[in-house]
Design a protein around this motif. Structure first.
Motif, PDB file in Angstrom:
ATOM      1  N   ASP A   1      21.772   3.576  44.980  1.00 37.87           N
ATOM      2  CA  ASP A   1      20.633   2.694  45.236  1.00 37.87           C
ATOM      3  C   ASP A   1      21.193   1.305  45.565  1.00 37.87           C
ATOM      4  N   ARG A   2      21.342   1.018  46.878  1.00 37.92           N
ATOM      5  CA  ARG A   2      22.006  -0.221  47.270  1.00 37.92           C
ATOM      6  C   ARG A   2      21.208  -1.456  46.853  1.00 37.92           C
ATOM      7  N   ARG A   3      19.883  -1.289  46.730  1.00 34.48           N
ATOM      8  CA  ARG A   3      19.081  -2.456  46.310  1.00 34.48           C
ATOM      9  C   ARG A   3      19.324  -2.770  44.830  1.00 34.48           C
ATOM     10  N   ALA A   4      19.386  -1.727  44.015  1.00 36.79           N
ATOM     11  CA  ALA A   4      19.675  -1.944  42.586  1.00 36.79           C
ATOM     12  C   ALA A   4      21.070  -2.540  42.420  1.00 36.79           C
ATOM     13  N   CYS A   5      22.008  -2.067  43.245  1.00 39.31           N
ATOM     14  CA  CYS A   5      23.379  -2.594  43.198  1.00 39.31           C
ATOM     15  C   CYS A   5      23.378  -4.078  43.574  1.00 39.31           C
ATOM     16  N   TYR A   6      22.655  -4.408  44.624  1.00 34.95           N
ATOM     17  CA  TYR A   6      22.648  -5.807  45.073  1.00 34.95           C
ATOM     18  C   TYR A   6      21.958  -6.712  44.046  1.00 34.95           C
ATOM     19  N   ARG A   7      20.925  -6.169  43.372  1.00 36.56           N
ATOM     20  CA  ARG A   7      20.265  -6.955  42.306  1.00 36.56           C
ATOM     21  C   ARG A   7      21.279  -7.308  41.218  1.00 36.56           C
ATOM     22  N   GLN A   8      22.097  -6.330  40.857  1.00 40.52           N
ATOM     23  CA  GLN A   8      23.117  -6.584  39.835  1.00 40.52           C
ATOM     24  C   GLN A   8      24.109  -7.646  40.321  1.00 40.52           C
ATOM     25  N   CYS A   9      24.460  -7.561  41.599  1.00 40.54           N
ATOM     26  CA  CYS A   9      25.391  -8.546  42.168  1.00 40.54           C
ATOM     27  C   CYS A   9      24.783  -9.952  42.132  1.00 40.54           C
ATOM     28  N   LEU A  10      23.499 -10.033  42.413  1.00 40.47           N
ATOM     29  CA  LEU A  10      22.849 -11.343  42.393  1.00 40.47           C
ATOM     30  C   LEU A  10      22.731 -11.890  40.967  1.00 40.47           C
ATOM     31  N   LEU A  11      22.575 -10.997  39.981  1.00 42.54           N
ATOM     32  CA  LEU A  11      22.580 -11.440  38.577  1.00 42.54           C
ATOM     33  C   LEU A  11      23.916 -12.090  38.230  1.00 42.54           C
ATOM     34  N   ASN A  12      24.988 -11.480  38.738  1.00 40.47           N
ATOM     35  CA  ASN A  12      26.311 -12.065  38.492  1.00 40.47           C
ATOM     36  C   ASN A  12      26.449 -13.415  39.190  1.00 40.47           C
ATOM     37  N   ASP A  13      25.902 -13.506  40.396  1.00 37.00           N
ATOM     38  CA  ASP A  13      25.966 -14.786  41.105  1.00 37.00           C
ATOM     39  C   ASP A  13      25.233 -15.867  40.303  1.00 37.00           C
ATOM     40  N   ALA A  14      24.062 -15.515  39.765  1.00 34.08           N
ATOM     41  CA  ALA A  14      23.299 -16.493  38.972  1.00 34.08           C
ATOM     42  C   ALA A  14      24.056 -16.841  37.687  1.00 34.08           C
ATOM     43  N   HIS A  15      24.724 -15.838  37.114  1.00 35.87           N
ATOM     44  CA  HIS A  15      25.477 -16.058  35.869  1.00 35.87           C
ATOM     45  C   HIS A  15      26.624 -17.047  36.082  1.00 35.87           C
ATOM     46  N   TYR A  16      27.232 -16.994  37.272  1.00 37.61           N
ATOM     47  CA  TYR A  16      28.347 -17.905  37.578  1.00 37.61           C
ATOM     48  C   TYR A  16      27.878 -18.933  38.614  1.00 37.61           C
ATOM     49  N   SER A  17      26.838 -19.635  38.256  1.00 35.22           N
ATOM     50  CA  SER A  17      26.213 -20.559  39.209  1.00 35.22           C
ATOM     51  C   SER A  17      27.109 -21.752  39.534  1.00 35.22           C
ATOM     52  N   ASP A  18      28.145 -21.968  38.735  1.00 37.57           N
ATOM     53  CA  ASP A  18      29.077 -23.066  39.035  1.00 37.57           C
ATOM     54  C   ASP A  18      30.084 -22.675  40.117  1.00 37.57           C
ATOM     55  N   LEU A  19      30.148 -21.380  40.449  1.00 36.55           N
ATOM     56  CA  LEU A  19      31.071 -20.923  41.491  1.00 36.55           C
ATOM     57  C   LEU A  19      30.333 -20.825  42.824  1.00 36.55           C
ATOM     58  N   PRO A  20      31.065 -20.768  43.938  1.00 40.67           N
ATOM     59  CA  PRO A  20      30.402 -20.457  45.214  1.00 40.67           C
ATOM     60  C   PRO A  20      29.741 -19.075  45.121  1.00 40.67           C
ATOM     61  N   LEU A  21      29.061 -18.659  46.172  1.00 38.88           N
ATOM     62  CA  LEU A  21      28.350 -17.368  46.141  1.00 38.88           C
ATOM     63  C   LEU A  21      29.285 -16.239  45.664  1.00 38.88           C
ATOM     64  N   VAL A  22      28.897 -15.620  44.546  1.00 44.21           N
ATOM     65  CA  VAL A  22      29.709 -14.508  44.005  1.00 44.21           C
ATOM     66  C   VAL A  22      28.782 -13.325  43.713  1.00 44.21           C
ATOM     67  N   ASP A  23      28.205 -12.760  44.756  1.00 48.66           N
ATOM     68  CA  ASP A  23      27.328 -11.594  44.596  1.00 48.66           C
ATOM     69  C   ASP A  23      28.208 -10.343  44.495  1.00 48.66           C
ATOM     70  N   VAL A  24      28.782 -10.180  43.318  1.00 45.03           N
ATOM     71  CA  VAL A  24      29.768  -9.118  43.073  1.00 45.03           C
ATOM     72  C   VAL A  24      29.435  -8.384  41.783  1.00 45.03           C
ATOM     73  N   CYS A  25      30.006  -7.214  41.634  1.00 48.00           N
ATOM     74  CA  CYS A  25      29.927  -6.484  40.366  1.00 48.00           C
ATOM     75  C   CYS A  25      31.232  -5.699  40.221  1.00 48.00           C
ATOM     76  N   GLY A  26      31.359  -4.610  40.972  1.00 46.44           N
ATOM     77  CA  GLY A  26      32.634  -3.887  41.036  1.00 46.44           C
ATOM     78  C   GLY A  26      32.996  -3.073  39.815  1.00 46.44           C
ATOM     79  N   LYS A  27      32.078  -2.942  38.851  1.00 44.34           N
ATOM     80  CA  LYS A  27      32.420  -2.188  37.629  1.00 44.34           C
ATOM     81  C   LYS A  27      32.854  -0.754  37.961  1.00 44.34           C
TER      82      LYS A  27
END
Ligand code: SF4
Ligand code: SF4
Length: 267
Positions: free
Chosen positions: A215-241
Motif C-alpha cells: 500500500d504505497r499510500r500507507a507507506c508514504y504516510r509513514q514517511c511523512l510522519l518521519n518527516d514531521a518528526h524530524y522537522s529540523d532537518l530538510p525534507l526526510v520523507d523516509v522510513c526504510g524499516k
C-alpha cells in the motif's frame, strides 16, 4: 570506460565528498550497472510504472547509455534504524539527506568526466521526481537499476543487489556507448526462491507491506510522519524499516536451512 572505471570514479568522489563534509562514513563500496538507452524495458516502464515515466531520450535526445549506481549503507546505519522504534532513526534521516547531496556530487563528477571525454551527459535528481498524487516516479531509479542488471526485486518491492537492498540509488544518461551490464535471470529474494521469509513484512508495523500487498499510500504516510518528526532537518520523507536488518539488507540472502524455513542471513 566501463562499469569498473565508473565504480572507481564514484569511489574517488565519495572520498572527496566525505573529506569535505566532516568524514561522514555512511556508505560501503558503490555498485554500478549500465543499460542501453534503447533497451525496450525502459520504454516498457510506461506500462510497468506509469504512463508518464520518461525514456532515456526524454532526458537526453541522443542518449546511448543509462548509468545507475547504488550506494550501500554501512550496516550500523541499518542497525540503528531497525532499533529506533516506530519512527526512523535520526541517523537514517541524516544519511538520507547526505546521500542525496552525495548523489548530486557524484552525478556532477561523472558528467564532467564524460564531457571531458567528448560526450554529453544529463543527470537526474536522487529523489522527489515523482507524481505526488499517484505516488509513482517519472524516473524510477530502482526499475532502471533492475534494467541495468544491478539486482532483482524482493517481496518488499526494493531492489536486492550484490550489496543488499539497504542503500540509495542514483542515475544519469549519456551519449557515450557503454557495454550494457548482464541481467541475471535468478531471483535473489528468499520468498521468491521458495524459502520461508517474511522478515521485511514483519518489520513494517504500519501495515503498508503485507503478504502480496504493498500500500504505497500507507507507506508514504509513514514517511511523512518521519518527516514531521524530524522537522529540523530538510525534507526526510523516509522510513526504510523493511530494508534494515532483514536477510537481504547487506548482501544476497542465504538460506541456512531447507525450503521449509529457518534461520537465514545476508552474505
Ligand atoms: S526480507 Fe526476505 S522476503 Fe523480504 S525481500 Fe528480503 S529475502 Fe525477500
Ligand atoms: S518503508 Fe516503512 S512503511 Fe514503507 S513498506 Fe517499508 S517498512 Fe513499511
Amino acid at each position: 570506460m566501463n562499469s569498473e572505471w565508473l565504480e572507481n570514479e564514484i569511489q574517488t568522489e565519495i572520498f572527496r565528498w566525505k573529506r569535505d563534509h566532516g568524514n561522514m562514513d555512511f556508505w560501503r563500496r558503490p555498485l554500478v550497472g549500465i543499460a542501453s538507452a534503447s533497451d525496450p524495458l525502459i520504454g516498457g516502464l510506461k506500462l510497468v510504472v506509469d504512463s508518464e515515466h520518461a525514456t532515456a531520450f526524454d532526458i537526453l535526445t541522443s542518449a546511448r547509455s543509462v548509468i545507475v549506481f547504488f550506494l550501500p549503507f554501512q550496516r550500523w546505519i541499518g542497525g540503528k534504524n531497525d532499533r529506533s522504534g516506530t519512527y526512523a532513526a535520526r541517523i537514517w534521516a541524516e544519511s538520507y539527506v547526505a546521500s542525496n547531496q552525495l548523489i548530486a556530487a557524484i552525478n556532477l563528477h561523472l558528467k564532467q568526466c564524460l564531457e571531458s571525454a567528448g560526450f554529453e551527459a544529463s543527470t537526474t535528481p536522487a529523489t522527489h521526481n515523482f507524481d505526488e498524487k499517484k505516488l509513482v516516479s517519472r524516473w524510477s531509479h530502482k526499475h532502471l537499476a533492475y534494467i541495468a542488471g544491478l539486482g532483482k526485486f524482493g517481496s518488499h518491492h526494493l531492489l536486492i543487489t550484490q550489496a543488499g537492498c539497504c542503500g540509495r540509488l542514483g542515475s544519469l544518461v549519456t551519449t557515450m556507448e557503454l557495454p550494457p551490464s548482464i541481467r541475471s535471470q535468478e531471483e535473489l529474494c528468499l520468498a521468491k526462491r521458495g524459502f520461508n521469509c517474511s522478515a521485511c513484512i514483519s518489520k513494517c508495523t504500519c501495515g503498508a507491506l503485507q503478504e502480496n500487498i504493498f500500500d504505497r499510500r500507507a507507506c508514504y504516510r509513514q514517511c511523512l510522519l518521519n518527516d514531521a518528526h524530524y522537522s529540523d532537518l530538510p525534507l526526510v520523507d523516509v522510513c526504510g524499516k523493511c530494508s534494515c536488518n532483514v536477510p537481504c539488507s547487506y548482501g544476497i540472502p542465504v538460506p541456512l536451512s531447507g525450503r521449509t524455513g529457518g534461520a537465514i542471513t545476508g552474505t
